[in-house]
Every structure is written in structure tokens, then in C-alpha cells.
Design an enzyme around this catalytic site. Structure first.
Site, PDB file in Angstrom:
ATOM      1  N   SER A  72       4.959  10.033   2.804  1.00 15.23           N
ATOM      2  CA  SER A  72       4.348   9.096   1.557  1.00 15.23           C
ATOM      3  C   SER A  72       3.278   7.893   2.084  1.00 15.23           C
ATOM      4  CB  SER A  72       5.632   8.326   0.915  1.00 15.23           C
ATOM      5  OG  SER A  72       5.925   7.355   1.817  1.00 15.23           O
ATOM      6  N   THR A 204       5.983   4.003  -0.230  1.00 16.33           N
ATOM      7  CA  THR A 204       5.011   3.230   0.292  1.00 16.33           C
ATOM      8  C   THR A 204       5.531   2.401   1.536  1.00 16.33           C
ATOM      9  OG1 THR A 204       4.283   3.133  -1.968  1.00 16.33           O
ATOM     10  CG2 THR A 204       3.324   1.490  -0.464  1.00 16.33           C
ATOM     11  N   THR A 222      -0.354   3.708   1.159  1.00 16.27           N
ATOM     12  CA  THR A 222       0.264   4.924   0.780  1.00 16.27           C
ATOM     13  C   THR A 222      -0.497   5.907   0.335  1.00 16.27           C
ATOM     14  OG1 THR A 222       1.939   5.071  -0.891  1.00 16.27           O
ATOM     15  CG2 THR A 222       0.073   3.825  -1.586  1.00 16.27           C
ATOM     16  N   ARG A 232      -5.305   8.123 -10.470  1.00 24.58           N
ATOM     17  CA  ARG A 232      -4.206   7.112 -10.728  1.00 24.58           C
ATOM     18  C   ARG A 232      -4.148   6.233  -9.519  1.00 24.58           C
ATOM     19  NH1 ARG A 232       0.512   5.900  -7.681  1.00 24.58           N
ATOM     20  NH2 ARG A 232       2.239   4.922  -9.048  1.00 24.58           N
ATOM     21  N   THR A 255       7.697  -2.297  -3.414  1.00 25.29           N
ATOM     22  CA  THR A 255       7.587  -0.711  -3.301  1.00 25.29           C
ATOM     23  C   THR A 255       8.624  -0.103  -4.539  1.00 25.29           C
ATOM     24  OG1 THR A 255       8.255   1.259  -1.921  1.00 25.29           O
ATOM     25  CG2 THR A 255       9.965  -0.451  -1.833  1.00 25.29           C
ATOM     26  N   GLY A 256       8.073   1.194  -4.941  1.00 25.35           N
ATOM     27  CA  GLY A 256       8.790   1.600  -5.886  1.00 25.35           C
ATOM     28  C   GLY A 256       7.934   2.341  -6.810  1.00 25.35           C
TER      29      GLY A 256
END
Ligand SMILES: *[C@@H]1O[C@H](CO)[C@@H](O)[C@H](O)[C@H]1NC(C)=O
Ligand SMILES: *[C@@H]1O[C@H](CO)[C@@H](O)[C@H](O)[C@H]1NC(C)=O
Length: 344
Positions: A72, A204, A222, A232, A255-256
């Protein structure tokens, strides 16, 4: 007058003894999201030899870019809808409040390094896309293909699976061509629809560090969301969303699900709450709660540290996330320790 002075000196004495109780939080300290041990060790080696919080965060994040932590971070992971890997990164100096960030960076592996160059070698804060890559090349970063066999395979699997997920809503799906092109639909139908939780596409690295001089820094890097719509950009390179640092209050990194989380500036919120007196745990939880109110099942977590090196984390209980793991490195153990927090 003299009683006032005595009172103040007595208070100072008290706070000195209570701020450094044996075996508790200590400075310097570096904390990072997810169990990325090598990144933690790289960041800690900078701090333990007397280096700065900024260098620590850069070295730690760069470690993940080289190892492509969990696929990631860095090159060779999370291809977008056209099969290309693009990178987002940010670094923030909590002393000067300078920030450097890059988003949708192409062909350059060391995104956090380019972010730092934006901060230190320009008057700007955020550079994006092709132009960010040209800037990086001009600054001596090497242009390389970020595609690997791994990212090609992820891309091919996605094509085979009729390009799902494709992150679109309110479009006409074409039954014969599920991979687009798509036509906009005027009736808004899917309001409140829950997004697919996918731990593999949200990992990330976010890092916050406090050095021996009390300087605070934060950074993120990330390769974004797998199969994202090209262009994006998530929360990671957005100041106050992916991370925030202020040497007078503390630091946080999130993060998420960046598309949702960036709408709430959770890292900024957590730092402001600590400035107002909240302890790191309460600050982290409130930042998560604020998002939860609108997106009860969002996938996300945050780490927080205040200026005395106390730290905490919080996460939203969601499909695929019941506990969140993060790393803490300080002189208490001298090796990065894995910490776990239960989501709420
Ligand atoms: C990538 O795939 C090609 C052909 O499919 C192969 O020749 C090459 O050795 C692979 N590279 C790695 C690093 O596995
Ligand atoms: C940091 O948080 C801890 C509680 O976790 C608290 O004891 C300490 O006073 C806080 N430090 C500052 C500077 O607010």
C-alpha cells in the site's frame, strides 16, 4: 507577592516530577500506523542518535516506500483504473508549520523525499500529477516505471472481475461493458450506501515524531486506493487530514478510507483538542467519533501524541477492523514495540 512566587516555584517542582514518572512516556518518541516494524526501526535509529523529528519521519516513511509496506506504500502496488501506480506523500515541520506534499506523483519512487523537497526548496505546499514529477526530476530524483509484475497482476484481476470496485455512483452501468464508459444518472439513488471495506487498500503509513529538542514532525506516504479513478487523491497528502504537527500542541496521523476521512480533518482536530487540554486518547477518540456520526461503518484509525511524549490511538469498529495495530519507539525499550487498540 512572595507567596505567589513560592506557589509558582512549588508548581514547577511538582510538574517536573510528575511529567517524568519512572517507566512512562518519554521523549524522543516516534509512532507510526500499522505494524510496519522496519519503518519504525529506521525512524527510531535517527532519533536515538540525536537526529531531528523531521529526518526521523522522512527516513521511516522512505523505508516503507522501498519495502512497499503491505503493497500500500511505494511503487508496484495499488494500480489505478488505468493500471498505473501513483504516489501521495506529505511532511510537516511542527516548529515552522511548513508543509511539503505531493499527490498523484508519477514515475518517482521516493514520494516523501519529493514532499520534503517541495517544503524546503519551494514556497509552495502541494504539487500534483505530471508537474510534480517534472519538479522531482529537476531536483535530481530518478524517473522510473512504478509498475511491477505484482501491480500488473492486480490490474489484470480487476479487469477480469468486471472492474469492481470502480468507485462510481449515480452512473448508468452498461451490462455488456462493466468497465465503462459510464453515463451519469440524474436520480440520486445510492445515498448512504456503505463503501466496501478493504484493509488491503487502505494501509498508508502515517508517522509522528517528537525529538529531544521538543520538535514535532509528521509524515505520510501511500500509493492510494487500489483501482481508484485516475487523479483521485486521498487524505494522506492533505494537511490536517492525513497528518498534522504543531510543536506547541502535539501531532496526529490518520489512516483508512481517505475519501471519507479527509472531509473531517481528523488529524487537525486531534491536535487542536490536545492544545485545548485533551489527553491523546480522548483527542484520538473524538476525532474518530466526529466521522462516525456521519459514516458509522467507515474504515479508519488515528494515532495521537502530545508534547510530553504521551501517545494513544483510536479506530472505528467496522467490517474488517476490530483492532488497530501501531508501532511505538522510545528509549523505554529501545526497540519498536507493537501496540494494539480495540476499536469502538
Ligand atoms: C515479471 O514477469 C516477466 C514475464 O511475465 C518475467 O520474465 C520476469 O522475470 C518477472 N519479473 C519478476 C521480478 O518476477
Ligand atoms: C499528555 O497526556 C498525558 C496523559 O496521557 C498527560 O498526563 C500530560 O500532562 C499531557 N501533556 C501535556 C503537555 O498536556
Amino acid at each position: 507577592m512572595s507567596t505567589g512566587k513560592m506557589f509558582i516555584s512549588h508548581l514547577c517542582f511538582l510538574s517536573l516530577t510528575s511529567v517524568f514518572p519512572l517507566g512512562r512516556a518519554s521523549v524522543p518518541v516516534v509512532i507510526n500506523t500499522w505494524p510496519f516494524k522496519d519503518a519504525a526501526a529506521a525512524a527510531w535509529s535517527v532519533l536515538r542518535s540525536g537526529g531531528s523529528a523531521l529526518d526521523s519521519v522522512e527516513k521511516g516513511c522512505a523505508r516503507c516506500e522501498i519495502e512497499h509496506c503491505d503493497g500500500s506504500v511505494g511503487y508496484g502496488g495499488s494500480p489505478d483504473e488505468s493500471g498505473e501506480t501513483t504516489l501521495d506523500a506529505m511532511i510537516m515541520n511542527g516548529n515552522t508549520m511548513e508543509v511539503g506534499a505531493v499527490a498523484d506523483l508519477r514515475r518517482i519512487k521516493n514520494a516523501i523525499g519529493v514532499a520534503r523537497a517541495v517544503m524546503e526548496l519551494t514556497e509552495h505546499t502541494l504539487l500534483v500529477g505530471e508537474s510534480a514529477s517534472v519538479f522531482a526530476e529537476n531536483m535530481g530524483f530518478i524517473a522510473e516505471d512504478l509498475t511491477t509484475n505484482n501491480s500488473v497482476n492486480i490490474f489484470l484481476q480487476w479487469l477480469k472481475g468486471n472492474c469492481q470496485p470502480n468507485y462510481r455512483k449515480n452512473v448508468f452501468p452498461d451490462p455488456s461493458k462493466t468497465c465503462g464508459p459510464y453515463k451519469p444518472r440524474t436520480i440520486l439513488k445510492q445515498k448512504g450506501r456503505t463503501r466496501q471495506a478493504n484493509t488491503r487498500s487502505h494501509d498508508t503509513i502515517g508517522m509522528i515524531a517528537l525529538d529531544k529538542d521538543g520538535h514535532v514532525a509528521a509524515g505520510t506516504t501511500t500509493n492510494g486506493l487500489t483501482h481508484k479513478v485516475p487523479g483521485r487523491v486521498g487524505d494522506s497528502p492533505i494537511v490536517g487530514a492525513g497528518a498534522y504537527a504543531d510543536s506547541s500542541a502535539g501531532a496526529a496521523a490518520a489512516t483508512g478510507d481517505g475519501d471519507v476521512m479527509m472531509r473531517f480533518l481528523p488529524s487537525y482536530l486531534a491536535v487542536e483538542l490536545m492544545r485545548a487540554g485533551a489527553d491523546p486518547s480522548a483527542a484520538c477518540k473524538t476525532a474518530i467519533s466526529r466521522i462516525k456520526r456521519h459514516y458509522s461503518e467507515f474504515f479508519g484509525a488515528i494515532i495521537c501524541a502530545n508534547t510530553t511524549g504521551h501517545y494513544a490511538a483510536a479506530c472505528n469498529k467496522a467490517p474488517g477492523l476490530s483492532q488497530f495495530h501501531y508501532m511505538v519507539s522510545n528509549s523505554e525499550s529501545d526497540i519498536p514495540l507493537l501496540k494494539t487498540v480495540d476499536c469502538f
